[in-house]
Design an enzyme around this catalytic site. Sequence first.
Site, PDB file in Angstrom:
ATOM      1  N   LYS A  79     -63.866  54.196 -31.046  1.00 18.06           N
ATOM      2  CA  LYS A  79     -63.896  54.209 -32.520  1.00 18.06           C
ATOM      3  C   LYS A  79     -62.528  53.801 -33.051  1.00 18.06           C
ATOM      4  O   LYS A  79     -61.499  54.223 -32.509  1.00 18.06           O
ATOM      5  CB  LYS A  79     -64.275  55.624 -32.986  1.00 18.06           C
ATOM      6  CG  LYS A  79     -64.505  55.759 -34.484  1.00 18.06           C
ATOM      7  CD  LYS A  79     -64.983  57.178 -34.813  1.00 18.06           C
ATOM      8  CE  LYS A  79     -65.262  57.383 -36.289  1.00 18.06           C
ATOM      9  NZ  LYS A  79     -65.765  58.742 -36.579  1.00 18.06           N
ATOM     10  N   SER A 154     -70.088  59.028 -39.143  1.00 20.92           N
ATOM     11  CA  SER A 154     -69.248  57.876 -39.338  1.00 20.92           C
ATOM     12  C   SER A 154     -69.004  57.045 -38.081  1.00 20.92           C
ATOM     13  O   SER A 154     -68.575  55.901 -38.182  1.00 20.92           O
ATOM     14  CB  SER A 154     -67.901  58.324 -39.893  1.00 20.92           C
ATOM     15  OG  SER A 154     -67.231  59.148 -38.951  1.00 20.92           O
ATOM     16  N   SER A 178     -70.236  63.446 -37.246  1.00 16.88           N
ATOM     17  CA  SER A 178     -70.103  61.995 -37.041  1.00 16.88           C
ATOM     18  C   SER A 178     -70.291  61.485 -35.623  1.00 16.88           C
ATOM     19  O   SER A 178     -70.296  60.277 -35.400  1.00 16.88           O
ATOM     20  CB  SER A 178     -68.750  61.516 -37.551  1.00 16.88           C
ATOM     21  OG  SER A 178     -68.802  61.420 -38.940  1.00 16.88           O
TER      22      SER A 178
HETATM   23  N1  GLN Z   1     -70.624  62.856 -43.013  1.00 14.48           N
HETATM   24  C1  GLN Z   1     -69.576  63.835 -42.991  1.00 14.48           C
HETATM   25  C2  GLN Z   1     -68.503  63.411 -43.959  1.00 14.48           C
HETATM   26  O1  GLN Z   1     -68.683  62.428 -44.582  1.00 14.48           O
HETATM   27  C3  GLN Z   1     -69.027  63.966 -41.618  1.00 14.48           C
HETATM   28  C4  GLN Z   1     -68.125  62.865 -41.257  1.00 14.48           C
HETATM   29  C5  GLN Z   1     -67.497  63.053 -39.910  1.00 14.48           C
HETATM   30  O2  GLN Z   1     -67.944  63.866 -39.104  1.00 14.48           O
HETATM   31  N2  GLN Z   1     -66.418  62.332 -39.696  1.00 14.48           N
HETATM   32  O3  GLN Z   1     -67.500  64.039 -44.103  1.00 14.48           O
END
Ligand code: GLN
Length: 488
Positions: A79, A154, A178
């Site tokens: 990532k 994400s 995410s």
């Molecule tokens: N969807 C959640 C957020 O937008 C989790 C994102 C993540 O785990 N990085 O914060």
Amino acid sequence: MDLLQRTAHQLHEMLVKKEISASEITAAVYRRIEEVEDKVKSFLTITREHAEARARQVDKKIAAGEPVGPLAGIPVAVKDNMCTEGIRTTCASKILYNFVPPYTATAVARMNAADMVMVGKTNMDEFAMGSSTENSGFHLTHNPWDLERVPGGSSGGSAAAVAAGEAVVSLGSDTGGSIRQPASFCGVVGMKPTYGGVSRYGLVAYASSLDQIGPFTKDVTDMAHMLNVICGHDPMDSTSANVQHPDFTKFLINDIKGIKIGVPREYMADGIDPLVKERIKEAIKKLTELGAYVEETSLPHTDYAMPAYYLIATAEASSNLARYDGVRYGLRVEDARDVVDMFMRSRSQGFGEEVKRRIMLGTYSLSAGYYDAYYLKALKVRTLIKQDFDKAFEKYDVLLSPTSPSTAFKIGEMVHDPMQMYLQDVCTIPVNLAGIPALSIPCGLVNHLPVGLQLMGKAFAEGTLLRVAYTLEQNTEFTRLQPVIGGA
Ligand code: GLN
């Protein structure tokens, strides 16, 4: 079987028997990337020369008869919020479009030391804020199971890359879901380890008290190998736990007789797609047949996890993202009138809409007069949520739920409704607030799209999660299902 449908442990066997070389595996990955990347768009940066050089080194080692680890020569995608020395690291943000880190994140360094071959840096929601990868400052990623759908987020690029065969394993980060939610949407295994289990050194911070790096793999055996490589104490991260991690492959046991599993009723509530619930219930039935003891339980403060998370995560983000000011690195507007104008316009041009929304929310809840009413209260709620889990784990070895309320949704379906998007993480967020480990494993399809089952465990009980997941995997076909890119 196509080479890239194989798992890391299958490829490892071929490597040590000299049926294939690391260079050939790498070449196959890039052929696959050429074939499907136009459609899937998992990557922000492809690191072909770097990968080929590393694969050659592994081949030399094998040829010289040196011992190699179980993940040597295995292609991995990373990532793009993990720093890689000399390789652009953008966090999918225009504000870091030109950032080339002078050092490597510990998790990536550990994979390098295990002779893994990094093939590229993957797309994500900008600064890991989102649940669909649509917030990337650069481009969309498409779900390999249905190109009109999101891969989740994400870490959408990392999940899509493994599902599409563009990498054999990958790394993502999980602040509120995410890793697990995109794993669920893309039909792969994804794990968020215990907070502190994997060093965050070199991981670009979103919400430091929640962020955790973890792997995506095709099966549970590969997950155990990946944990063996990336878990471990790191003096460079003050929140890294100084614990002795076990050999995680010891937990690959096809037996769950007597394991006690709780199913929190709040996670099977009305907001969950009934067809998703069906798949979860079938998995529960299977686990019961295999000898687990499963019953309904309750985590009574679950409803408050979402608001607490969006206060804590945005508060931490507003502070963490203050460093992007155009002075030290990243985007800087050239024609600023003075330094304040330069700060303001660099940030305004560099950050996307969702990131700005969160900086504003976080700044607000930390400001004088609101701190006690919002931020402090959210911290107290966090403690209650942690206590819910502590209590449940007095009785159960593992808690089980859907990973996500639905299967992958259509691109564009939720972008204009942030609240709806935030609700994607109802089942995953409490785990980050409590700092415990959880994994998502495929448990079937609904309308040709994968469904993920979440298993949650006590802090540092990753092994128990692996054991339950492995038993489910060995007695079903779900982790062997693979998408046909571009067709249902
Ligand atoms: N969807 C959640 C957020 O937008 C989790 C994102 C993540 O785990 N990085 O914060």
